[in-house]
Design a protein around this motif. Structure first.
Motif, PDB file in Angstrom:
ATOM      1  N   ARG A 108      41.579  52.626  60.401  1.00 56.87           N
ATOM      2  CA  ARG A 108      42.096  52.635  59.037  1.00 56.87           C
ATOM      3  C   ARG A 108      43.618  52.538  59.067  1.00 56.87           C
ATOM      4  NH1 ARG A 108      37.636  53.724  56.006  1.00 56.87           N
ATOM      5  NH2 ARG A 108      38.702  54.157  54.059  1.00 56.87           N
ATOM      6  N   ARG A 109      44.164  51.788  58.115  1.00 52.35           N
ATOM      7  CA  ARG A 109      45.618  51.590  58.027  1.00 52.35           C
ATOM      8  C   ARG A 109      46.096  52.019  56.641  1.00 52.35           C
ATOM      9  NH1 ARG A 109      46.877  45.716  60.473  1.00 52.35           N
ATOM     10  NH2 ARG A 109      48.051  45.741  58.562  1.00 52.35           N
ATOM     11  N   HIS A 110      47.350  52.448  56.586  1.00 49.64           N
ATOM     12  CA  HIS A 110      47.927  52.895  55.320  1.00 49.64           C
ATOM     13  C   HIS A 110      49.324  52.321  55.178  1.00 49.64           C
ATOM     14  CE1 HIS A 110      44.545  55.593  54.909  1.00 49.64           C
ATOM     15  NE2 HIS A 110      44.725  55.900  56.187  1.00 49.64           N
ATOM     16  N   ASN A 111      49.672  51.926  53.983  1.00 47.69           N
ATOM     17  CA  ASN A 111      50.976  51.331  53.724  1.00 47.69           C
ATOM     18  C   ASN A 111      52.070  52.373  53.879  1.00 47.69           C
ATOM     19  OD1 ASN A 111      53.222  50.415  51.600  1.00 47.69           O
ATOM     20  ND2 ASN A 111      52.174  48.644  52.473  1.00 47.69           N
ATOM     21  N   LYS A 112      53.160  51.993  54.527  1.00 52.68           N
ATOM     22  CA  LYS A 112      54.232  52.947  54.821  1.00 52.68           C
ATOM     23  C   LYS A 112      55.303  53.020  53.741  1.00 52.68           C
ATOM     24  CE  LYS A 112      56.797  49.573  57.555  1.00 52.68           C
ATOM     25  NZ  LYS A 112      57.323  49.270  58.876  1.00 52.68           N
ATOM     26  N   TYR A 113      55.264  52.119  52.750  1.00 51.91           N
ATOM     27  CA  TYR A 113      56.311  52.091  51.733  1.00 51.91           C
ATOM     28  C   TYR A 113      55.962  52.975  50.546  1.00 51.91           C
ATOM     29  CZ  TYR A 113      58.081  48.257  54.493  1.00 51.91           C
ATOM     30  OH  TYR A 113      58.565  47.498  55.529  1.00 51.91           O
ATOM     31  N   TYR A 132      49.624  38.276  57.283  1.00 51.79           N
ATOM     32  CA  TYR A 132      49.648  39.177  58.439  1.00 51.79           C
ATOM     33  C   TYR A 132      48.419  40.081  58.481  1.00 51.79           C
ATOM     34  CZ  TYR A 132      54.414  37.723  59.266  1.00 51.79           C
ATOM     35  OH  TYR A 132      55.527  36.983  59.531  1.00 51.79           O
ATOM     36  N   GLU A 133      47.470  39.839  57.605  1.00 57.01           N
ATOM     37  CA  GLU A 133      46.223  40.571  57.492  1.00 57.01           C
ATOM     38  C   GLU A 133      46.391  42.004  57.010  1.00 57.01           C
ATOM     39  OE1 GLU A 133      43.504  40.272  60.824  1.00 57.01           O
ATOM     40  OE2 GLU A 133      41.928  41.215  59.653  1.00 57.01           O
ATOM     41  N   CYS A 134      47.455  42.267  56.264  1.00 53.98           N
ATOM     42  CA  CYS A 134      47.525  43.533  55.545  1.00 53.98           C
ATOM     43  C   CYS A 134      46.362  43.472  54.564  1.00 53.98           C
ATOM     44  CB  CYS A 134      48.852  43.659  54.811  1.00 53.98           C
ATOM     45  SG  CYS A 134      50.278  43.556  55.916  1.00 53.98           S
ATOM     46  N   THR A 135      45.657  44.564  54.379  1.00 55.10           N
ATOM     47  CA  THR A 135      44.396  44.548  53.644  1.00 55.10           C
ATOM     48  C   THR A 135      44.435  45.468  52.434  1.00 55.10           C
ATOM     49  OG1 THR A 135      43.272  44.114  55.741  1.00 55.10           O
ATOM     50  CG2 THR A 135      41.899  44.847  53.910  1.00 55.10           C
ATOM     51  N   TYR A 136      43.955  44.939  51.297  1.00 54.31           N
ATOM     52  CA  TYR A 136      43.947  45.667  50.030  1.00 54.31           C
ATOM     53  C   TYR A 136      42.647  45.402  49.300  1.00 54.31           C
ATOM     54  CZ  TYR A 136      48.795  45.237  51.387  1.00 54.31           C
ATOM     55  OH  TYR A 136      49.954  45.245  52.123  1.00 54.31           O
ATOM     56  N   CYS A 137      42.272  46.326  48.416  1.00 54.40           N
ATOM     57  CA  CYS A 137      41.127  46.065  47.549  1.00 54.40           C
ATOM     58  C   CYS A 137      41.607  45.147  46.423  1.00 54.40           C
ATOM     59  CB  CYS A 137      40.556  47.372  46.991  1.00 54.40           C
ATOM     60  SG  CYS A 137      41.630  48.259  45.852  1.00 54.40           S
ATOM     61  N   ALA A 138      40.673  44.485  45.758  1.00 53.18           N
ATOM     62  CA  ALA A 138      41.030  43.550  44.689  1.00 53.18           C
ATOM     63  C   ALA A 138      41.802  44.249  43.580  1.00 53.18           C
ATOM     64  CB  ALA A 138      39.772  42.884  44.142  1.00 53.18           C
ATOM     65  N   SER A 139      41.403  45.456  43.258  1.00 52.04           N
ATOM     66  CA  SER A 139      42.059  46.204  42.188  1.00 52.04           C
ATOM     67  C   SER A 139      43.534  46.469  42.497  1.00 52.04           C
ATOM     68  CB  SER A 139      41.319  47.519  41.949  1.00 52.04           C
ATOM     69  OG  SER A 139      41.954  48.271  40.956  1.00 52.04           O
ATOM     70  N   CYS A 140      43.828  46.979  43.682  1.00 56.30           N
ATOM     71  CA  CYS A 140      45.222  47.247  44.071  1.00 56.30           C
ATOM     72  C   CYS A 140      46.018  45.954  44.207  1.00 56.30           C
ATOM     73  CB  CYS A 140      45.287  48.037  45.368  1.00 56.30           C
ATOM     74  SG  CYS A 140      44.823  49.778  45.189  1.00 56.30           S
ATOM     75  N   CYS A 191      44.943  52.453  48.342  1.00 56.61           N
ATOM     76  CA  CYS A 191      44.095  53.528  47.800  1.00 56.61           C
ATOM     77  C   CYS A 191      43.063  54.058  48.791  1.00 56.61           C
ATOM     78  CB  CYS A 191      43.400  53.055  46.528  1.00 56.61           C
ATOM     79  SG  CYS A 191      42.085  51.844  46.812  1.00 56.61           S
ATOM     80  N   ASP A 192      42.987  53.473  49.966  1.00 59.20           N
ATOM     81  CA  ASP A 192      42.067  53.868  51.040  1.00 59.20           C
ATOM     82  C   ASP A 192      40.595  53.606  50.699  1.00 59.20           C
ATOM     83  OD1 ASP A 192      41.785  54.758  53.705  1.00 59.20           O
ATOM     84  OD2 ASP A 192      41.165  56.745  53.009  1.00 59.20           O
ATOM     85  N   ALA A 193      40.318  52.748  49.725  1.00 55.15           N
ATOM     86  CA  ALA A 193      38.924  52.391  49.410  1.00 55.15           C
ATOM     87  C   ALA A 193      38.287  51.702  50.612  1.00 55.15           C
ATOM     88  CB  ALA A 193      38.880  51.463  48.201  1.00 55.15           C
ATOM     89  N   ASP A 194      37.014  51.967  50.835  1.00 51.77           N
ATOM     90  CA  ASP A 194      36.285  51.308  51.913  1.00 51.77           C
ATOM     91  C   ASP A 194      36.121  49.826  51.585  1.00 51.77           C
ATOM     92  OD1 ASP A 194      35.965  53.635  53.379  1.00 51.77           O
ATOM     93  OD2 ASP A 194      34.017  54.094  52.484  1.00 51.77           O
ATOM     94  N   LEU A 195      36.360  48.976  52.589  1.00 46.83           N
ATOM     95  CA  LEU A 195      36.195  47.526  52.455  1.00 46.83           C
ATOM     96  C   LEU A 195      35.359  47.023  53.624  1.00 46.83           C
ATOM     97  CD1 LEU A 195      39.857  46.623  51.422  1.00 46.83           C
ATOM     98  CD2 LEU A 195      37.844  46.680  49.936  1.00 46.83           C
ATOM     99  N   PRO A 196      34.044  47.176  53.531  1.00 45.62           N
ATOM    100  CA  PRO A 196      33.185  46.716  54.634  1.00 45.62           C
ATOM    101  C   PRO A 196      33.292  45.204  54.808  1.00 45.62           C
ATOM    102  CG  PRO A 196      31.873  47.305  52.714  1.00 45.62           C
ATOM    103  CD  PRO A 196      33.289  47.695  52.396  1.00 45.62           C
ATOM    104  N   PRO A 197      32.919  44.700  55.969  1.00 47.75           N
ATOM    105  CA  PRO A 197      33.102  43.270  56.253  1.00 47.75           C
ATOM    106  C   PRO A 197      32.382  42.337  55.288  1.00 47.75           C
ATOM    107  CG  PRO A 197      31.882  44.343  58.022  1.00 47.75           C
ATOM    108  CD  PRO A 197      32.329  45.416  57.089  1.00 47.75           C
ATOM    109  N   GLU A 198      31.315  42.815  54.634  1.00 45.92           N
ATOM    110  CA  GLU A 198      30.547  41.946  53.735  1.00 45.92           C
ATOM    111  C   GLU A 198      31.058  41.959  52.290  1.00 45.92           C
ATOM    112  OE1 GLU A 198      28.592  45.978  53.759  1.00 45.92           O
ATOM    113  OE2 GLU A 198      29.322  44.633  55.322  1.00 45.92           O
ATOM    114  N   THR A 199      32.075  42.747  51.981  1.00 41.65           N
ATOM    115  CA  THR A 199      32.545  42.831  50.602  1.00 41.65           C
ATOM    116  C   THR A 199      33.315  41.589  50.171  1.00 41.65           C
ATOM    117  OG1 THR A 199      33.700  44.178  48.969  1.00 41.65           O
ATOM    118  CG2 THR A 199      34.727  43.993  51.125  1.00 41.65           C
ATOM    119  N   ASP A 200      33.190  41.275  48.883  1.00 42.23           N
ATOM    120  CA  ASP A 200      33.992  40.189  48.320  1.00 42.23           C
ATOM    121  C   ASP A 200      35.208  40.750  47.587  1.00 42.23           C
ATOM    122  OD1 ASP A 200      32.825  41.306  46.085  1.00 42.23           O
ATOM    123  OD2 ASP A 200      32.047  39.418  45.290  1.00 42.23           O
TER     124      ASP A 200
END
Length: 172
Positions: A147-152, A97-105, A81-90
């Motif tokens: 910023r990274r985006h999922n290709k699938y 492989y360190e693919c990164t997602y927000c908790a909601s997604c 969803c491209d939500a910002d995830l700053p380093p201090e967020t929980d």
């Protein structure tokens, strides 16, 4: 001044293997020359073996440095969803492989299954802001700004999640 410690960096990503050789110097900087571009995937370099010139395995005084080269990149956004995830967020979640997602997604959309590798998704650790030990913390190792985006496609992600969501991660 060189400590005489050669380090072999071995890691992998889904599409490439990483192999590098480097030398620790007295000022604790790790320089490595790679067979493939490890700088594009610094978090993928996941295992270090120290080998001294005198023979045998060693970590010497550069042990903390060996760990720093394999630290998490801390990507700044959710790949879905491209939500910002700053380093201090929980609220940041990652796979092996360190693919990164927000908790909601990670929970609602992906159902705990990484759409890239099929692995499980877990909370991303929070890197301390300050250097509680020499050379650590965000002040010495800032988070990525790329910023990274999922290709699938949505359909591809759903199909993999539905296939693997009820299978324990260790059995995937």
């Amino acid at each position: 001044m060189t400590l005489g410690l050669t380090c072999y960096v071995v890691g992998c990503s889904p599409k490439r293997s990483i192999l590098g050789i480097g030398v620790l110097d007295q000022s604790a900087f790790f320089r490595h020359h790679t067979v493939e571009n490890t700088l594009a995937f610094p978090s993928r370099a996941n295992r270090f073996v120290g080998h001294s010139e005198l023979g045998g395995d060693a970590l010497a005084n550069g042990e903390e440095l060996l760990h720093s080269a394999s630290m998490l990149t801390l990507h700044p956004n959710c790949e879905i969803c491209d939500a910002d995830l700053p380093p201090e967020t929980d609220q940041a979640r990652i796979c092996t492989y360190e693919c990164t997602y927000c908790a909601s997604c990670a929970e609602a959309v992906l159902k705990g299954v990484c759409p890239n590798c099929g692995g499980n998704i877990v909370p991303r650790p929070i890197r301390p802001k300050g250097a509680w030990r020499s050379g650590t913390g965000l002040e010495n190792h800032p988070a990525s700004t790329t910023r990274r985006h999922n290709k699938y496609s949505v359909e591809d992600r759903k199909a993999l999640s539905d296939k693997l969501k009820d299978r324990p991660a260790q059995d995937r």
